[in-house]
Design an enzyme around this catalytic site. Structure first.
Site, PDB file in Angstrom:
ATOM      1  N   GLU A 253       2.404  22.927  11.198  1.00  0.00           N
ATOM      2  CA  GLU A 253       3.184  24.124  10.889  1.00  0.00           C
ATOM      3  C   GLU A 253       2.437  24.989   9.877  1.00  0.00           C
ATOM      4  O   GLU A 253       2.502  24.732   8.668  1.00  0.00           O
ATOM      5  CB  GLU A 253       4.541  23.723  10.293  1.00  0.00           C
ATOM      6  CG  GLU A 253       5.382  22.887  11.218  1.00  0.00           C
ATOM      7  CD  GLU A 253       6.874  23.000  10.907  1.00  0.00           C
ATOM      8  OE1 GLU A 253       7.620  23.346  11.819  1.00  0.00           O
ATOM      9  OE2 GLU A 253       7.263  22.786   9.756  1.00  0.00           O
TER      10      GLU A 253
ATOM     11  N   GLY B 282      12.648  25.986  13.841  1.00  0.00           N
ATOM     12  CA  GLY B 282      13.614  26.290  12.784  1.00  0.00           C
ATOM     13  C   GLY B 282      14.653  27.277  13.282  1.00  0.00           C
ATOM     14  O   GLY B 282      15.632  26.921  13.944  1.00  0.00           O
ATOM     15  N   GLY B 283      14.433  28.549  12.984  1.00  0.00           N
ATOM     16  CA  GLY B 283      15.394  29.606  13.300  1.00  0.00           C
ATOM     17  C   GLY B 283      15.937  29.567  14.724  1.00  0.00           C
ATOM     18  O   GLY B 283      17.148  29.712  14.943  1.00  0.00           O
TER      19      GLY B 283
ATOM     20  N   ASN C 126      14.993  21.937  13.662  1.00  0.00           N
ATOM     21  CA  ASN C 126      15.141  21.690  12.220  1.00  0.00           C
ATOM     22  C   ASN C 126      16.129  22.727  11.712  1.00  0.00           C
ATOM     23  O   ASN C 126      15.778  23.886  11.536  1.00  0.00           O
ATOM     24  CB  ASN C 126      13.770  21.844  11.547  1.00  0.00           C
ATOM     25  CG  ASN C 126      13.844  21.772  10.026  1.00  0.00           C
ATOM     26  OD1 ASN C 126      14.865  21.403   9.464  1.00  0.00           O
ATOM     27  ND2 ASN C 126      12.742  22.136   9.370  1.00  0.00           N
ATOM     28  N   TRP C 127      17.372  22.290  11.525  1.00  0.00           N
ATOM     29  CA  TRP C 127      18.418  23.246  11.143  1.00  0.00           C
ATOM     30  C   TRP C 127      18.238  23.766   9.719  1.00  0.00           C
ATOM     31  O   TRP C 127      18.820  24.776   9.349  1.00  0.00           O
ATOM     32  CB  TRP C 127      19.805  22.609  11.265  1.00  0.00           C
ATOM     33  CG  TRP C 127      20.248  22.327  12.670  1.00  0.00           C
ATOM     34  CD1 TRP C 127      19.531  22.541  13.827  1.00  0.00           C
ATOM     35  CD2 TRP C 127      21.513  21.779  13.076  1.00  0.00           C
ATOM     36  NE1 TRP C 127      20.285  22.157  14.913  1.00  0.00           N
ATOM     37  CE2 TRP C 127      21.500  21.685  14.485  1.00  0.00           C
ATOM     38  CE3 TRP C 127      22.658  21.352  12.388  1.00  0.00           C
ATOM     39  CZ2 TRP C 127      22.593  21.196  15.215  1.00  0.00           C
ATOM     40  CZ3 TRP C 127      23.741  20.857  13.111  1.00  0.00           C
ATOM     41  CH2 TRP C 127      23.704  20.780  14.511  1.00  0.00           C
ATOM     42  N   LYS C 128      17.475  23.032   8.899  1.00  0.00           N
ATOM     43  CA  LYS C 128      17.315  23.375   7.470  1.00  0.00           C
ATOM     44  C   LYS C 128      18.685  23.423   6.792  1.00  0.00           C
ATOM     45  O   LYS C 128      19.584  22.665   7.193  1.00  0.00           O
ATOM     46  CB  LYS C 128      16.525  24.686   7.325  1.00  0.00           C
ATOM     47  CG  LYS C 128      15.202  24.640   8.097  1.00  0.00           C
ATOM     48  CD  LYS C 128      14.263  25.741   7.740  1.00  0.00           C
ATOM     49  CE  LYS C 128      12.980  25.591   8.552  1.00  0.00           C
ATOM     50  NZ  LYS C 128      11.987  26.609   8.245  1.00  0.00           N
TER      51      LYS C 128
ATOM     52  N   GLU D  13       8.430  23.247   2.973  1.00  0.00           N
ATOM     53  CA  GLU D  13       9.468  23.672   2.025  1.00  0.00           C
ATOM     54  C   GLU D  13       9.768  22.562   1.021  1.00  0.00           C
ATOM     55  O   GLU D  13      10.052  22.840  -0.148  1.00  0.00           O
ATOM     56  CB  GLU D  13      10.732  24.094   2.804  1.00  0.00           C
ATOM     57  CG  GLU D  13      10.507  25.422   3.522  1.00  0.00           C
ATOM     58  CD  GLU D  13      11.329  25.621   4.789  1.00  0.00           C
ATOM     59  OE1 GLU D  13      12.305  24.889   5.008  1.00  0.00           O
ATOM     60  OE2 GLU D  13      10.968  26.527   5.574  1.00  0.00           O
TER      61      GLU D  13
ATOM     62  N   GLY E 166       9.175  30.999   9.715  1.00  0.00           N
ATOM     63  CA  GLY E 166      10.249  31.936   9.408  1.00  0.00           C
ATOM     64  C   GLY E 166       9.787  33.366   9.187  1.00  0.00           C
ATOM     65  O   GLY E 166      10.540  34.210   8.712  1.00  0.00           O
TER      66      GLY E 166
ATOM     67  N   SER F 181       7.810  29.996  13.827  1.00  0.00           N
ATOM     68  CA  SER F 181       8.247  31.123  14.661  1.00  0.00           C
ATOM     69  C   SER F 181       8.040  30.871  16.152  1.00  0.00           C
ATOM     70  O   SER F 181       7.716  31.776  16.907  1.00  0.00           O
ATOM     71  CB  SER F 181       7.551  32.420  14.223  1.00  0.00           C
ATOM     72  OG  SER F 181       7.868  32.715  12.874  1.00  0.00           O
TER      73      SER F 181
ATOM     74  N   HIS G 101       7.708  18.388   5.152  1.00  0.00           N
ATOM     75  CA  HIS G 101       7.863  19.817   5.458  1.00  0.00           C
ATOM     76  C   HIS G 101       7.357  20.650   4.281  1.00  0.00           C
ATOM     77  O   HIS G 101       7.564  20.286   3.118  1.00  0.00           O
ATOM     78  CB  HIS G 101       9.329  20.140   5.763  1.00  0.00           C
ATOM     79  CG  HIS G 101       9.486  21.479   6.409  1.00  0.00           C
ATOM     80  ND1 HIS G 101       9.423  22.640   5.675  1.00  0.00           N
ATOM     81  CD2 HIS G 101       9.638  21.843   7.701  1.00  0.00           C
ATOM     82  CE1 HIS G 101       9.546  23.665   6.523  1.00  0.00           C
ATOM     83  NE2 HIS G 101       9.677  23.212   7.744  1.00  0.00           N
TER      84      HIS G 101
HETATM   85  P1  PGA Z   1      10.750  28.578  12.092  1.00  0.00           P
HETATM   86  O1  PGA Z   1      10.653  27.229  11.233  1.00  0.00           O
HETATM   87  O2  PGA Z   1      10.802  28.166  13.539  1.00  0.00           O
HETATM   88  O3  PGA Z   1      12.030  29.233  11.620  1.00  0.00           O
HETATM   89  O4  PGA Z   1       9.540  29.386  11.784  1.00  0.00           O
HETATM   90  C1  PGA Z   1       9.913  26.132  11.678  1.00  0.00           C
HETATM   91  C2  PGA Z   1       9.999  25.011  10.673  1.00  0.00           C
HETATM   92  O5  PGA Z   1       9.928  25.255   9.465  1.00  0.00           O
HETATM   93  O6  PGA Z   1      10.135  23.823  11.051  1.00  0.00           O
END
Ligand code: PGA
Length: 252
Positions: free
Chosen positions: A168, A235-236, A9-11, A98, A174, A214, A96
């Site tokens: 999640e 994500g990251g 997930n590049w966000k 967010e 993150g 994470s 998600h």
């Molecule tokens: P993260 O994000 O791996 O940076 O913690 C995961 C996500 O929100 O899908």
């Protein structure tokens, strides 16, 4: 058996050129060393068409990070599920935390998005998970169940086959704080039991349940070794080929 999946997930990261570089780099890495799991990259809307054209879909599936809750029309700035599908991509992330938190996406809105995504032939990575306060109050099971009931449990069993669940925990996204493999397995097993209660044991066994928060190459092997963890939503660590490939290789 549930399909094993590693999804990125590049966000809101990477301009178009940087995104193409990342997608091409991953494409080359996986052509040279085939993955043992399904690999998905979910990119911002503007990358979708080009990335989808550039990668070998045998090794890499492409997904969006969102789609609109309306089919078409006068909704300036929105991108419909049909438009997403027309780029050649197969998946969309919905629910998600967010989007729920910063863009006020309610279970009802998400239900509309889920229905439109499925009607347009997309598969869904549907995210659920509790906040830190909810975890501290031991409400994680109730939160996860309510999020499923609110937006995906109205589906038929046939439709539900197109849903991948991503657990999640918000406190792990993150933050560098990962749920322990035991904590994750406990709730994944619970989530699978909710699916079994609703759709039966066979559907539950075939549902992929990914862990996100994470997740990285160093902790992926321990997480993925658990019976109810079928992969990760990353994500990251999906923003660099080597980091993401390291997680994909956890299935080897
Ligand atoms: P993260 O994000 O791996 O940076 O913690 C995961 C996500 O929100 O899908």
């Amino acid at each position: 058996m549930a399909k094993k999946i590693v999804a990125g997930n590049w966000k809101m990261n990477k301009n178009l050129q940087e995104g193409m570089e990342l997608a091409q780099g991953l494409n080359e890495a996986l052509a040279a060393d085939k993955p043992n799991c399904e690999v998905i990259i979910c990119t911002p809307f503007i990358h979708l068409a080009k990335v989808s054209e550039a990668v070998n879909h045998e090794n890499i599936k492409v997904g969006a990070e969102n789609c609109a809750d309306k089919a078409s029309g006068a909704y300036t700035g929105e991108v419909s599920a049909e438009m997403v599908k027309s780029t050649g991509c197969e998946y969309v992330i919905l629910g998600h935390s967010e989007r729920r938190e910063y863009y006020n996406e309610t279970p009802e809105i998400l239900k509309e998005k889920v229905d439109l995504a499925l009607a347009n032939g997309l598969k869904i990575l549907f995210c659920i998970g509790e906040s830190l306060a909810q975890r501290e109050a031991n409400e994680q099971e109730a939160v996860c169940k309510a999020e499923l009931e609110g937006s995906v449990f109205h589906l038929s069993a046939e439709q539900f086959a197109n849903i991948v669940i991503a657990y999640e925990p918000i406190w792990a996204i993150g933050t560098g704080k990962t749920a322990t493999a035991e904590q994750a397995e406990e709730i994944h097993a619970y989530i699978r039991s909710c699916v079994a209660e609703k759709y039966g044991a066979e559907v539950a066994a075939n549902t992929s349940i990914l862990y996100g928060g994470s997740c990285k190459a160093s902790n992926a092997p321990e997480l993925f070794a658990k019976p109810d963890i079928d992969g990760g939503l990353i994500g990251g660590a999906s923003l660099k080929v080597a980091d993401f490939k390291g997680i994909i290789d956890a299935w080897k």
